[in-house]
Write an enzyme that holds these catalytic residues in place. Structure first.
Site, PDB file in Angstrom:
ATOM      1  N   GLN A  91       0.872  -1.180   0.000  1.00  0.00           N
ATOM      2  CA  GLN A  91       0.000   0.000   0.000  1.00  0.00           C
ATOM      3  C   GLN A  91       0.907   1.227   0.000  1.00  0.00           C
ATOM      4  O   GLN A  91       1.432   1.625   1.026  1.00  0.00           O
ATOM      5  CB  GLN A  91      -0.917  -0.030   1.233  1.00  0.00           C
ATOM      6  CG  GLN A  91      -1.993   1.010   1.221  1.00  0.00           C
ATOM      7  CD  GLN A  91      -2.907   0.907   2.446  1.00  0.00           C
ATOM      8  OE1 GLN A  91      -2.585   0.246   3.422  1.00  0.00           O
ATOM      9  NE2 GLN A  91      -4.020   1.582   2.383  1.00  0.00           N
ATOM     10  N   VAL A  93       0.340   4.423  -0.437  1.00  0.00           N
ATOM     11  CA  VAL A  93      -0.184   5.568   0.314  1.00  0.00           C
ATOM     12  C   VAL A  93      -1.069   5.006   1.419  1.00  0.00           C
ATOM     13  O   VAL A  93      -1.994   4.246   1.133  1.00  0.00           O
ATOM     14  CB  VAL A  93      -0.996   6.523  -0.592  1.00  0.00           C
ATOM     15  CG1 VAL A  93      -1.618   7.650   0.214  1.00  0.00           C
ATOM     16  CG2 VAL A  93      -0.107   7.095  -1.686  1.00  0.00           C
ATOM     17  N   HIS A  97      -7.532   2.758  -0.679  1.00  0.00           N
ATOM     18  CA  HIS A  97      -7.789   3.049  -2.078  1.00  0.00           C
ATOM     19  C   HIS A  97      -7.985   1.748  -2.835  1.00  0.00           C
ATOM     20  O   HIS A  97      -7.346   0.738  -2.570  1.00  0.00           O
ATOM     21  CB  HIS A  97      -6.685   3.908  -2.717  1.00  0.00           C
ATOM     22  CG  HIS A  97      -5.293   3.366  -2.606  1.00  0.00           C
ATOM     23  ND1 HIS A  97      -4.557   3.400  -1.432  1.00  0.00           N
ATOM     24  CD2 HIS A  97      -4.493   2.793  -3.530  1.00  0.00           C
ATOM     25  CE1 HIS A  97      -3.352   2.869  -1.644  1.00  0.00           C
ATOM     26  NE2 HIS A  97      -3.295   2.484  -2.913  1.00  0.00           N
ATOM     27  N   HIS A  99      -8.025   0.011  -6.545  1.00  0.00           N
ATOM     28  CA  HIS A  99      -7.542   0.120  -7.919  1.00  0.00           C
ATOM     29  C   HIS A  99      -8.599  -0.431  -8.859  1.00  0.00           C
ATOM     30  O   HIS A  99      -9.101  -1.534  -8.654  1.00  0.00           O
ATOM     31  CB  HIS A  99      -6.269  -0.702  -8.118  1.00  0.00           C
ATOM     32  CG  HIS A  99      -5.117  -0.278  -7.287  1.00  0.00           C
ATOM     33  ND1 HIS A  99      -4.112   0.522  -7.781  1.00  0.00           N
ATOM     34  CD2 HIS A  99      -4.798  -0.540  -5.994  1.00  0.00           C
ATOM     35  CE1 HIS A  99      -3.216   0.729  -6.831  1.00  0.00           C
ATOM     36  NE2 HIS A  99      -3.612   0.091  -5.732  1.00  0.00           N
TER      37      HIS A  99
END
Length: 137
Positions: A91, A93, A97, A99
């Site tokens: 990961q 960041v 999130h 993708h």
């Protein structure tokens, strides 16, 4: 969170090629896409991993991911998508999130080896973002 680039994108203080900005989250082009049109979908609130996302936010967040996963192939003429989430390991960041990667048969993606590419210019990235945003309405 002040030092989180994805929170800054959500807030609008860091530029991104956004495809959707909604109460449930924000979708924008990955700056190092597996394939052009690769979108990251993030929740508006700062949470690091999927288990950190409130159960009450799951339907809205994954509804948004579902919308993007439907829009990407329609907008780009892809056959489908690869949808993935990393939690901690890989990961890049530390903000949840998802993708959404456009896929076509024979595109060369094998397993979890994700070769990266670049957009030729901001203009090209803008074109990809606009196509997906138009499909999302």
């Amino acid at each position: 969170m002040a030092d989180c680039v994805f929170c800054a994108i959500v807030a609008g203080s860091v530029p991104a090629f956004k495809v959707i900005d909604s109460p449930e989250g924000v979708g924008f082009l990955d700056t190092r896409p597996v394939f052009k049109g690769h979108v990251l979908v993030v929740p508006r609130q700062h949470v690091i991993t999927l288990p950190d996302l409130s159960p009450t936010d799951l339907p809205g967040y994954f509804g948004l991911v579902q919308r993007v996963a439907a829009a990407v192939p329609q907008a780009l003429g892809a056959a489908g998508t690869f949808v993935a989430i990393n939690n901690i390991v890989s990961q890049s960041v530390p903000h949840l999130h998802t993708h959404v990667v456009p896929r076509t048969k024979g595109d060369g993606l094998r397993g979890f080896f994700w070769p990266r590419t670049k957009y030729a210019s901001d203009e090209e990235a803008t074109e990809y973002a606009a196509k997906i945003a138009a499909e999302l309405g």
